[in-house]
Write a protein that holds these residues in place. Structure first.
Motif, PDB file in Angstrom:
ATOM      1  N   ALA A  71       0.274  11.122   8.206  1.00 52.68           N
ATOM      2  CA  ALA A  71      -0.030   9.695   8.418  1.00 52.68           C
ATOM      3  C   ALA A  71      -1.543   9.546   8.491  1.00 52.68           C
ATOM      4  CB  ALA A  71       0.638   9.196   9.693  1.00 52.68           C
ATOM      5  N   THR A  72      -2.202   9.903   7.390  1.00 50.59           N
ATOM      6  CA  THR A  72      -3.664   9.953   7.387  1.00 50.59           C
ATOM      7  C   THR A  72      -4.286   8.780   6.639  1.00 50.59           C
ATOM      8  OG1 THR A  72      -3.449  11.471   5.530  1.00 50.59           O
ATOM      9  CG2 THR A  72      -3.856  12.451   7.673  1.00 50.59           C
ATOM     10  N   GLY A  73      -3.529   7.705   6.509  1.00 48.54           N
ATOM     11  CA  GLY A  73      -4.116   6.522   5.891  1.00 48.54           C
ATOM     12  C   GLY A  73      -3.332   6.045   4.680  1.00 48.54           C
ATOM     13  N   VAL A  74      -3.623   4.817   4.271  1.00 51.51           N
ATOM     14  CA  VAL A  74      -2.946   4.220   3.118  1.00 51.51           C
ATOM     15  C   VAL A  74      -3.987   3.578   2.213  1.00 51.51           C
ATOM     16  CG1 VAL A  74      -0.845   3.738   4.443  1.00 51.51           C
ATOM     17  CG2 VAL A  74      -2.588   1.964   4.238  1.00 51.51           C
ATOM     18  N   ARG A  75      -3.598   3.334   0.970  1.00 50.26           N
ATOM     19  CA  ARG A  75      -4.463   2.534   0.096  1.00 50.26           C
ATOM     20  C   ARG A  75      -3.631   1.560  -0.718  1.00 50.26           C
ATOM     21  NH1 ARG A  75      -4.684   4.964  -5.181  1.00 50.26           N
ATOM     22  NH2 ARG A  75      -6.467   3.660  -5.723  1.00 50.26           N
ATOM     23  N   SER A  76      -4.240   0.462  -1.105  1.00 54.64           N
ATOM     24  CA  SER A  76      -3.538  -0.601  -1.829  1.00 54.64           C
ATOM     25  C   SER A  76      -2.991  -0.094  -3.158  1.00 54.64           C
ATOM     26  CB  SER A  76      -4.504  -1.761  -2.094  1.00 54.64           C
ATOM     27  OG  SER A  76      -4.955  -2.306  -0.885  1.00 54.64           O
ATOM     28  N   ALA A 109       0.846  -1.184   0.000  1.00 53.95           N
ATOM     29  CA  ALA A 109       0.000   0.000   0.000  1.00 53.95           C
ATOM     30  C   ALA A 109       0.887   1.241   0.000  1.00 53.95           C
ATOM     31  CB  ALA A 109      -0.900  -0.003   1.239  1.00 53.95           C
ATOM     32  N   SER A 110       0.279   2.380  -0.255  1.00 53.90           N
ATOM     33  CA  SER A 110       1.001   3.657  -0.202  1.00 53.90           C
ATOM     34  C   SER A 110       0.183   4.646   0.600  1.00 53.90           C
ATOM     35  CB  SER A 110       1.203   4.231  -1.611  1.00 53.90           C
ATOM     36  OG  SER A 110       2.081   3.416  -2.330  1.00 53.90           O
ATOM     37  N   PRO A 111       0.872   5.576   1.263  1.00 56.56           N
ATOM     38  CA  PRO A 111       0.135   6.575   2.035  1.00 56.56           C
ATOM     39  C   PRO A 111      -0.629   7.523   1.117  1.00 56.56           C
ATOM     40  CG  PRO A 111       2.496   7.028   2.079  1.00 56.56           C
ATOM     41  CD  PRO A 111       2.326   5.732   1.359  1.00 56.56           C
ATOM     42  N   VAL A 112      -1.766   7.995   1.624  1.00 52.64           N
ATOM     43  CA  VAL A 112      -2.555   8.964   0.853  1.00 52.64           C
ATOM     44  C   VAL A 112      -2.518  10.318   1.557  1.00 52.64           C
ATOM     45  CG1 VAL A 112      -4.089   7.303  -0.221  1.00 52.64           C
ATOM     46  CG2 VAL A 112      -4.666   8.190   2.025  1.00 52.64           C
ATOM     47  N   LYS A 113      -2.638  11.366   0.744  1.00 47.48           N
ATOM     48  CA  LYS A 113      -2.696  12.720   1.295  1.00 47.48           C
ATOM     49  C   LYS A 113      -4.128  13.223   1.209  1.00 47.48           C
ATOM     50  CE  LYS A 113       1.986  14.353   0.417  1.00 47.48           C
ATOM     51  NZ  LYS A 113       2.906  14.989  -0.521  1.00 47.48           N
ATOM     52  N   PRO A 114      -4.628  13.787   2.274  1.00 50.41           N
ATOM     53  CA  PRO A 114      -5.961  14.387   2.177  1.00 50.41           C
ATOM     54  C   PRO A 114      -5.905  15.635   1.281  1.00 50.41           C
ATOM     55  CG  PRO A 114      -5.003  14.820   4.343  1.00 50.41           C
ATOM     56  CD  PRO A 114      -4.029  13.959   3.601  1.00 50.41           C
TER      57      PRO A 114
END
Lengths: 413, 159
Positions: free
Chosen positions: A234-239, A107-112
């Motif tokens: 560090a606001t989440g990740v997605r596949s 997965a990779s981190p996502v930016k809001p």
């Protein structure tokens, strides 16, 4: 037989090693996306504290490990997959043929969607390259804003505290680690961190970042503005599944797989943080994104790829977290099941908390704070589906007696 | 011939000599809370159950370690934690379904039974032979092994 594995994290590396054990002659190609030896992201917090050097993060420590197992490890980014031709197109324009393909791209981190997140001084904490930036900026006394108090945010929190920075944590939801802890436990973690000198702002959002006198100006939805030398996102990740577009491989929250880790396209398998595997607790299909699941997925996928049909029994979601010295664990259905009982023990003054969730006389989920002794029995109790019998009542009265319950019910004490 | 710790709770008197011997040998302190073997008391039944790692073949702790810090000692078959490589992430403590890997906050590392290099102090200290170190083919471990298999991730898990 040519096996190609995309992704050199724990899942990909375990798959490569398992393939070699069961297929002594096949060609095994392991493609990694970063210019590093295969390493563990989980070790990055300990690199930040200086406890280990970069080599300490490597997944395998023995020199020549991959060569000795005849695993060809290369750096490459895959652009697309052509299942009809059984071929990958790589970012450098070349192609790579496969007979069996494993997608273990993680997965990779996502930016809001917030203005200013591309400014200098704003980093994720995901790769070794990110860690180098953070080490350069997070010196003693530096002002740091950490966006996100989920699991990943919290493991970084510990390292930043140890580096001696002035830390503010901004979490949009109403408590810390909301996907791993309920309100009482999440609030105890918040109190603990506050006592350790961390400023924790829950139910708060960052609205904008701007540059100001060579530093960052961080605006919050409370109207407050705070200065920072470093902002960690560090606001989440997605596949990582975008490159599969057009391949016919079905994705949902991750790559859709069956119990043998096969995707919807023949000879393409998936494992680890990009795979929506069988969840032991619910019988549903979930991305768990934890180390033990990644390793199990990798091993099971490899056995199936090598022609040894091996169904996966499903993974149990579980986490362990150390927030500046307070250790918390969560297992399975810690949020409970319909019609199930629960037992709770709260000692807020001493930061101790235990909660068990039952389905009939079996434990299906648990949370614990401030406990490190024999916590693994919670996995044993849940995953073996032990009927507690008379121990159900004892645990309802005192949920801290889990080890006794486990030993009595399994060892015939 | 590889040997295993075999525990017979029926012979245990709860004297805790094993805990003291273990903590002293491994942590240089007579402190049962630092012992890698733990005696659980079931007062209502008048029973004591010494409990520690069985060095199980599944080795969840070793497979779950993200930094290669747990390895198999070829001579004893023990799964051994390298203090040098362990970062203290504690994933093994939740991955082990027996709960026999514990975190030691004083050192920031995990600790588990390593069979004392092939000559376990707990067995030597036990005055009633409740803990013996014998030929691995002995059947005393079968009960734990059965449970180990039930927890396993794949139905044909050993690769």
């Amino acid at each position: 037989m040519t096996y190609v594995i995309i992704g050199a994290g724990p899942s990909g590396v375990t798959a490569a090693e398992t393939l070699r054990k069961v297929d002594p002659v096949g060609e095994i190609i392991l493609l990694g996306g970063e210019p590093e030896p295969p390493y563990s992201r989980m070790a990055i917090p300990y690199l930040l504290t200086g406890q280990i050097d970069e080599a300490g993060t490597y997944l395998r420590k023995r020199d020549g490990h991959y060569e000795a197992n005849r695993i060809e490890y290369r750096q490459a980014t895959v652009e697309s997959v052509d299942p009809a031709a059984k071929s990958l197109t790589l970012a450098d324009g070349t192609t790579q043929a496969y007979d069996k393909l494993l997608v273990a791209t993680g997965a990779s981190p996502v930016k809001p969607p917030i203005d200013g997140l591309d400014l200098p001084g704003v980093h994720h904490c995901w790769t070794l390259a990110d860690a180098r930036h953070i080490i350069a900026l997070a010196g003693k006394g530096a002002e740091v804003v950490l966006m996100g108090a989920g699991f990943i945010g919290c493991i970084i929190l510990e390292s930043l505290v140890e580096r001696g920075v002035k830390l503010t944590v901004v979490e949009a939801l109403d408590r810390m680690v909301p996907r791993m802890m309920n309100a009482p436990a999440g609030n105890m973690i918040k109190n603990w961190c506050t006592e350790k000198g961390v400023r924790v702002l829950t139910s708060t959002k960052v609205t904008r970042l701007a540059q100001s006198d060579g530093r960052l100006a961080v605006e919050l939805d409370s109207g407050e503005q705070t200065a920072a030398d470093l902002v960690v996102v560090a606001t989440g990740v997605r596949s990582n599944v975008d490159f599969l577009e057009g391949s016919g491989v079905k994705t949902d929250t991750g790559i859709v797989v069956d119990q043998n880790m096969r995707s919807t396209v023949e000879d393409i398998y998936a494992a680890g943080d990009c795979a929506q595997g069988l969840d032991f607790s619910t019988g549903g299909w979930e991305v768990h994104a934890i180390q033990p699941t990644a390793v199990d997925h990798g091993r099971i996928a490899a056995l199936n790829m090598a022609g040894r049909p091996t169904p996966f029994n499903g993974s149990l979601n579980m986490n362990v977290l150390d927030t500046a010295g307070l250790i918390s664990v969560s297992f399975g259905r810690w949020d409970g099941v319909e019609g199930g009982d629960h037992a709770e023990s709260v000692d807020a003054d001493n930061y101790r908390y235990t909660r068990l969730e039952f389905d009939g006389d079996r434990i299906v989920g648990a949370l614990a704070l401030g406990r490190t002794d024999h916590v693994g029995v919670l996995r044993g109790l849940i995953q073996t589906g032990i009927h507690l019998g008379p121990w159900k009542e004892k645990l309802m009265a005192d949920p801290n007696r889990i080890v006794e319950a486990y030993i009595d019910r399994t060892q015939g004490a | 011939m590889q040997r295993s710790l075999v525990i017979d709770p029926g012979k245990c008197t709860g004297c805790l000599q094993c805990e003291l011997a273990c903590s002293y040998d491994n942590e240089s302190i007579f402190n049962p809370s630092k012992s890698r073997i733990k005696v659980f008391s079931f007062h209502d039944k008048g029973r004591f159950v010494p409990y520690t790692c069985t060095q199980c073949d599944e080795a969840w702790c070793m497979k779950a370690c993200p930094v290669d810090a747990i390895s198999v000692d070829a001579a004893s078959g023990a799964k051994i934690v390298s203090d040098e490589l362990c970062v203290g992430c504690k994933v093994c403590t939740v991955a082990c379904p027996f709960g026999t890997v514990n975190y030691n906050a004083d050192t920031g590392k995990v600790i588990k039974c390593d069979l004392c290099g092939g000559d376990p102090e707990c067995a030597k200290a036990c005055p009633t032979d409740a803990i013996v170190f014998v030929d691995a083919n002995w059947t005393g471990l079968e009960r734990m092994r059965t449970w180990a298999e039930k927890t396993d991730a794949g139905q044909q898990a050993s690769a």
